[in-house]
Scaffold this active site. Structure first.
Site, short mmCIF file in Angstrom:
data_model
loop_
_atom_site.label_atom_id
_atom_site.label_comp_id
_atom_site.label_asym_id
_atom_site.label_seq_id
_atom_site.Cartn_x
_atom_site.Cartn_y
_atom_site.Cartn_z
N HIS B 66 0.83 -1.21 0.00
CA HIS B 66 0.00 0.00 0.00
C HIS B 66 0.86 1.26 0.00
O HIS B 66 0.58 2.25 -0.68
CB HIS B 66 -0.92 -0.05 1.23
N GLU B 69 2.19 1.82 -3.38
CA GLU B 69 1.15 2.38 -4.24
C GLU B 69 1.11 3.91 -4.11
O GLU B 69 1.06 4.64 -5.10
CB GLU B 69 -0.21 1.77 -3.87
N HIS B 70 1.16 4.40 -2.86
CA HIS B 70 1.17 5.85 -2.63
C HIS B 70 2.37 6.51 -3.31
O HIS B 70 2.24 7.57 -3.92
CB HIS B 70 1.25 6.15 -1.13
N GLU B 141 -4.14 7.96 7.43
CA GLU B 141 -5.07 7.06 6.73
C GLU B 141 -5.33 5.82 7.58
O GLU B 141 -6.46 5.34 7.68
CB GLU B 141 -4.49 6.69 5.37
#
Lengths: 443, 430
Positions: B66, B69-70, B141
């Site tokens: 993840h 991905e950012h 997040e």
């Protein structure tokens, strides 16, 4: 290509029909269109849920679901919406498109009949709607009204609306409120049902591959028993109210970790106004997109808010700025939001910002044609506003908006009310929860 | 050349080609649509924490897929997300347990947008400074998703069902785990999984398929790379790890999930068959036209939020159902009781045929969504089948298949029950 036709099936009953082979499904809706009022909103909201419980043919949900499964998993859902000061309720449905049904048994007539039956031939007992259905759906509705506090972003917007439009029908939520929902009983609801059935405007919708003539015939048969009286509900939205000279400020405290700031503006501009395309573009420059001033400055550059965006209500002529932030940043965020608005008013944006905003919103309107539910939503708005503009027409109007048009539009937005949702600083109990708790004790 | 295949039962045309570098490309042609959609995905997600790179096993921190991905949107000349937005596209990305995907939708400039998408996903550009800066953003997040009751509930269920499968670990990781991520970690993960042979490109829209493959050839590396081996630990037994897990949160109504562990899928066309059997079994057990759904709804124990589904990942598959209720334990007892009854009595022919029709119709209707088409085509590619063959696979499923599945799966030993209960405050109890 897709062809849109709008015809009147009978007095006060409209049909919008879109013929297209783009989709795998047919999309349907059947709605009663009524004025939004505090006393009746909850009654209208509960009705489609009660009607969806069973018909004369299929008196239980299990039987209804089995019948829908037979039709290749058709889905019919109750719906309630608010458009300005107009409430609509009824059903939206989607079925496998007739072109794709494996056994060559068209679903068209059966789908239309089920929609008609749900509205006109509910399961009854002693000439009334079934009490057990009314009681259980009243509970579900009240649970939904109460749970609106769960989503704080949505809740803050709803509270701003209630405060800002306290004396106007617009202040009423689409589901109504707990105090009127409590008054729902089988006798009153049956009465209400009969009355709205004969007086409300009715809008039917179909989008799919079938020939419009066949669609019209199917709807005519399905709605044959719709009672019609000469009396028709008046519909209108009072949008001309301008903001007062002084901005109203409302603060509430709840057990939240993130603060919410919602600002309500009066734009004086609706779907029916000449200035509508300019408002859409101005809003896109200001806060409607991830490339907008609010997102770029208040969130990205200054890191003041977790989110900051603006949205317009095209029926009531309002604009809302919604944002979430730390409690200590309220003042600075509000100042910065207003500074960004001032920048739009003064034309402090580049040619490419303007072009990007226009491209984005005109693309949004063109892609309405790519979604059956978006088209339904679009044509319902057009019907409520008594307009017949296609999404393509609005899309090209947007492309002609000039820098001056956008600046002029933003200059007319007047701040009316600001709502702050803060955390529990001191033991002072917030008013909102106390009201809900009392209702629960009585219920 | 792209190969054109017609799927008359779905009224779909799909082009396919596997490039020399190993990249499979699917183009679902959608005439008359205004928008186009591109979806570029790697078979790499939150559960792939242990893998082999250059002959050496690497253990990476939870949340790294993840995090990567950012950081992928960072380019030497700016941020690709902003560049795509500025050209009128709506770009986004997501990371799931088994897959990371980058996608955009647009009505104009499709080809230049596609070029940009392929470029930024295949360009690793990580500086230690920007990696450190991201810690705060992803940390926020993580805080937000941990506050989300739906997310908590699903994770409780996974912890109940699985003893050690990496599915139990949050895709986003924790504040602690992500603090160990460096530019070097990201660079290793990118090298292991972001090469054409481990990825798939799916397009839906009114586009020219030959142009798509020409752009992919031009932008992406020409050489194929070896697949990186993944380690998900020892296979799980079929028994659930814990039966009951409960947590209190700020919600107005309690919410629950009941899961039943099922056999993990084999690769190939059979994987799709198992998925469809699982979905049908769930609908027959407690879908909207089932007897138990009606009973629970009539008694006011469930509302419209109740739903049932079937989920599968490498090494894991399960049936799950749940929704809001005032009395989770009672609903779970009734569902377990119904499970026993179905195991004894089976299902009727009539119900089976009806549910098969319903599931089929709903799958076909779902193809309206470009995202759905692309996600399904990508998942099918990673599992070894072409998704658009599902009508034929549906034909081959019998009542016996579904009964056998239900008979195996609906036992208390395989079940896990997760619930989120409202926090009780003093004043609310008055």
């Amino acid at each position: 290509m897709q062809d849109v036709s709008r015809i009147e099936l009978s007095p006060g009953v409209g049909l919008t029909c879109i013929q297209t082979k783009k989709f795998k499904s047919s999309f349907w809706s059947l709605r009663l269109i009524l004025p939004l009022k505090k006393e009746t909103a909850a009654f209208n909201a509960v009705l489609p849920r009660v009607l969806r419980r069973g018909t004369v043919h299929y008196p239980t949900m299990e039987q209804l679901s089995a019948a829908l499964d037979e039709l290749y998993g058709g889905v019919i859902e109750p719906t309630v919406t608010k458009r300005g000061e107009v409430q609509s309720f009824g059903f939206v449905a989607t079925f496998l498109d007739d072109g794709l049904v494996p056994d060559d048994l068209p679903l068209l007539d059966r789908a239309a009949r089920m929609m008609g039956d749900l509205l006109l031939r509910p399961a009854t007992k002693n000439g009334r709607l079934r009490n057990d259905y009314v009681v259980s759906e009243r509970k579900n509705l009240m649970d939904d009204i109460r749970s609106s506090v769960n989503d704080k972003r949505q809740y803050a917007r709803q509270r701003l609306t209630e405060e800002m439009c306290a004396g106007e029908a617009y202040g009423v939520d689409r589901l109504g409120d707990l105090s009127s929902a409590k008054k729902i009983g089988v006798v009153k609801l049956t009465q209400h049902y009969r009355q709205v059935l004969s007086t409300a405007r009715v809008e039917a919708y179909y989008c799919g591959s079938a020939d419009p003539k066949r669609v019209e015939q199917a709807w005519r048969e399905a709605l044959m028993e719709l009672p019609r009286s000469n009396e028709r509900c008046e519909l209108s939205t009072d949008w001309r109210k301008t903001a007062g000279d002084e901005v109203r400020r409302v603060t509430e405290h709840l057990d939240v970790t993130q603060g919410k700031l919602v600002m309500g503006f009066r734009t004086g501009c609706t779907l029916n106004s000449m200035g509508y395309p300019a408002m859409v573009v101005a809003n896109a420059i200001f806060g409607g997109l991830p490339t907008s001033k609010l997102f770029q400055n208040v969130r990205e550059r200054l890191s003041l808010c977790y989110y900051a965006s603006s949205v317009t209500d095209k029926h009531k002529g309002l604009l809302f700025v919604q944002s979430g932030m730390k409690f200590e940043d309220f003042e600075q965020a509000e100042t910065e939001i207003l500074a960004q608005l001032e920048a739009v008013r003064e034309g402090d944006f580049s040619e490419s910002d303007l072009q990007a905003a226009k491209d984005a919103v005109s693309s949004t309107f063109r892609t309405i044609l790519d979604s059956q539910s978006a088209q339904e939503d679009y044509w319902l708005s057009q019907a409520v506003s008594e307009l017949k503009l296609t999404p393509q027409e609005i899309s090209s109007a947007l492309e002609h908006v000039t820098r001056e048009d956008a600046m002029r539009s933003a200059s007319q937005w007047k701040l009316d009310t600001v709502y702050y949702l803060k955390g529990l600083e001191q033991p002072a109990v917030e008013t909102a929860q106390v009201e809900i708790a009392e209702e629960e004790v009585q219920a | 050349m792209m190969e054109r295949v017609n799927f008359p039962r779905l009224a779909e045309t799909c082009y396919f080609e596997r490039l020399e570098n190993g990249l499979p490309i699917y183009v679902a042609v959608k005439p008359e649509f205004e928008k186009s959609y591109a979806f570029f995905a790697t078979s790499y997600g939150g559960m792939d924490m242990r893998f082999q790179l250059d002959g050496k096993w690497e253990d990476t921190p939870a949340g790294v897929a993840h995090y990567l991905e950012h950081k992928m949107f960072d380019m030497p000349d700016g941020n690709a997300l902003m560049q795509l937005s500025a050209s009128g596209a709506s770009p986004n990305a997501f990371t799931s347990s088994a897959l990371t995907a980058y996608h955009f939708e647009c009505t104009r400039h499709f080809e230049s947008n596609l070029r940009l998408l392929l470029t930024f996903v295949s360009t690793p550009y990580f500086t230690q400074e920007s990696v450190n800066k991201e810690q705060g953003i992803i940390g926020q997040e993580i805080g937000m998703i941990e506050d989300n009751p739906g997310w908590q509930l699903f994770h409780l269920l996974l912890e109940g069902l699985y003893d050690h499968h990496p599915l139990r670990v949050s895709v986003a990781g924790s504040q602690e785990s992500i603090s160990h991520i460096t530019a070097e970690t990201l660079e290793h993960c990118h090298r292991a999984f972001y090469h054409p042979g481990n990825m798939v490109l799916c397009i839906a829209g009114d586009v020219d398929p030959e142009q798509v493959s020409a752009i992919a050839r031009m932008v992406l590396p020409a050489q194929a790379r070896e697949q990186a081996a993944k380690d998900h630990g020892a296979p799980e037994t079929m028994n659930a790890a814990h039966f009951h897990l409960s947590r209190a949160m700020e919600v107005s109504t309690s919410d629950f999930l009941l899961g039943f562990k099922a056999e993990p899928h084999e690769a190939g066309k059979n994987a799709l068959r198992m998925e469809l059997i699982g979905e049908l079994a769930g609908e027959l057990f407690c879908g909207t036209s089932s007897a138990v759904y009606q009973k629970l709804y009539d008694e006011g124990l469930i509302n419209k939020t109740f739903g049932v589904g079937y989920d599968n990942y490498p090494g894991a598959a399960f049936l799950l159902m749940g929704g809001e209720t005032d009395n989770p334990s009672k609903v779970v007892d009734l569902l377990l009781e119904e499970g026993e009854r179905i195991r004894q009595q089976g299902i009727s022919d009539e119900a089976f045929l009806r549910c098969k029709r319903a599931c089929y119709g709903s799958r076909v209707r779902s193809l309206n969504s470009f995202e759905h088409c692309c996600v399904q085509l990508a998942k099918g590619e990673f599992k070894g089948y072409h998704y658009y063959h599902f009508p034929e696979v549906f034909d081959s499923i019998t009542k016996d298949d579904v009964e056998q599945f239900l008979n195996r799966v609906l036992t208390k030993e395989r079940a896990a029950f997760a619930e989120i209960l409202p926090k009780t405050h003093g004043k609310d109890q008055l």
